[in-house]
Design a protein around this motif. Structure first.
Motif, short mmCIF file in Angstrom:
data_model
loop_
_atom_site.label_atom_id
_atom_site.label_comp_id
_atom_site.label_asym_id
_atom_site.label_seq_id
_atom_site.Cartn_x
_atom_site.Cartn_y
_atom_site.Cartn_z
N ASP A 163 77.69 24.40 -31.46
CA ASP A 163 77.16 25.59 -31.19
C ASP A 163 75.89 25.70 -30.85
OD1 ASP A 163 78.94 28.10 -30.14
OD2 ASP A 163 79.24 28.41 -32.91
N LEU A 166 72.32 23.97 -26.98
CA LEU A 166 71.55 25.21 -26.71
C LEU A 166 72.22 25.97 -25.15
CD1 LEU A 166 68.73 24.68 -24.34
CD2 LEU A 166 67.99 24.11 -26.67
N ILE A 171 76.64 29.52 -26.66
CA ILE A 171 75.43 29.98 -26.92
C ILE A 171 74.60 31.12 -25.98
CG2 ILE A 171 73.18 29.67 -27.57
CD1 ILE A 171 74.25 28.92 -29.32
N LEU A 172 75.02 30.62 -24.36
CA LEU A 172 74.48 31.78 -23.49
C LEU A 172 74.96 33.24 -23.68
CD1 LEU A 172 74.07 29.34 -20.63
CD2 LEU A 172 72.66 30.37 -22.24
N VAL A 175 73.55 34.93 -26.19
CA VAL A 175 72.69 35.09 -25.97
C VAL A 175 72.52 36.60 -25.13
CG1 VAL A 175 70.37 35.01 -24.96
CG2 VAL A 175 70.95 33.21 -26.31
N GLU A 186 65.68 34.49 -28.37
CA GLU A 186 65.86 32.46 -27.60
C GLU A 186 66.82 31.77 -27.90
OE1 GLU A 186 63.81 31.27 -24.83
OE2 GLU A 186 62.50 33.71 -24.99
N PRO A 187 67.28 30.95 -26.90
CA PRO A 187 69.21 30.53 -27.48
C PRO A 187 68.33 29.35 -28.19
CG PRO A 187 68.56 30.25 -25.01
CD PRO A 187 67.72 31.07 -25.66
N LEU A 190 69.03 30.33 -32.04
CA LEU A 190 70.55 30.59 -32.37
C LEU A 190 70.85 29.31 -32.28
CD1 LEU A 190 72.53 33.08 -29.69
CD2 LEU A 190 72.32 33.16 -32.32
N SER A 191 70.76 28.32 -31.30
CA SER A 191 71.00 26.15 -32.20
C SER A 191 70.63 25.83 -33.17
CB SER A 191 70.55 25.10 -30.68
OG SER A 191 71.53 25.98 -29.61
#
Length: 221
Positions: A163, A166, A171-172, A175, A186-187, A190-191
């Motif tokens: 995870d 990105l 993750i995608l 998003v 934005e990815p 999250l990363s």
């Protein structure tokens, strides 16, 4: 209708118990020739299909390679190697593998290790040898637990490590799901938030490994 001869060949071949690869190959040749292709055109179609799907096939090639290596004594060599290092304990070995798995997964190298590639042929035998070096001969129940803990270490390292990368699918997916709900993120964000989770997961599972190791040592006490 002649094109459907290939289906009949597959059914008859499997029912008769012939080699599946041979049956599929004969079926494909008959289907191609029934469709009006010359033998060389059928061969070219085989080559094109293999080239377009080689990435899928490459993953399947790993399994027979591992099988051949195991037949040649890979597990025994891994067990002998780790038994020669008295300073390597079960906890140190699996915690080191957990760190390796998380770091490589965070860089997007999710397929560099795994249950079939490293756990069964290498890590699990090493973990058994390290456990036997500390606690003596293991009963079958404890041996299975050591193998299970090695497999769990791989899963946890991969799950919480990937995870951080990105461009990984999870993750995608998050998003895209949040975007459908009107939450734009934005990815990269999250990363970054995955890093504390990975650190906590590393600490918790390392503690589990240490406690598991102590339990094995003290089972005869």
């Amino acid at each position: 209708m002649l094109i459907l001869l290939g289906v009949a060949v597959v059914v008859a071949g499997f029912a008769a118990g012939f080699n599946p690869l041979l049956v599929v190959m004969v079926s494909a040749v008959l289907t191609g020739m029934a469709a009006g292709l010359a033998p060389l055109e059928v061969l070219a179609a085989f080559g094109k299909a293999f080239n377009e799907n080689r990435y899928v096939s490459a993953a399947l090639l790993v399994l027979p390679v591992i099988g051949v290596l195991e037949r040649a004594g890979l597990q025994e060599r891994a067990r002998t190697l780790i038994a020669g290092f008295r300073s390597v304990t079960l906890g140190k070995l699996l915690i080191g593998y957990l760190l390796f798995r998380q770091l490589t997964a965070a860089l997007g190298l999710t397929s560099i290790a795994g249950q079939a590639q490293t756990i069964r042929p290498i890590v699990a035998p090493m973990a058994e040898a390290a456990a036997e070096g500390e606690a003596g001969d293991l009963p079958d129940e404890d041996r299975q637990r050591v193998r299970a803990m090695a497999a769990a270490t791989d899963n946890i390292g991969l799950f919480f490590g990937e995870d951080i990368f990105l461009a990984i699918g999870s993750i995608l997916l998050m998003v895209g799901f949040l975007a459908q709900s009107g939450i734009v993120i934005e990815p990269l964000h999250l990363s970054l938030w995955a890093i504390p989770s990975a650190i906590v997961a590393f600490v918790i599972h390392s503690l589990r490994l240490v406690l598991f190791e102590r339990k094995l040592r003290g089972r005869d006490a």
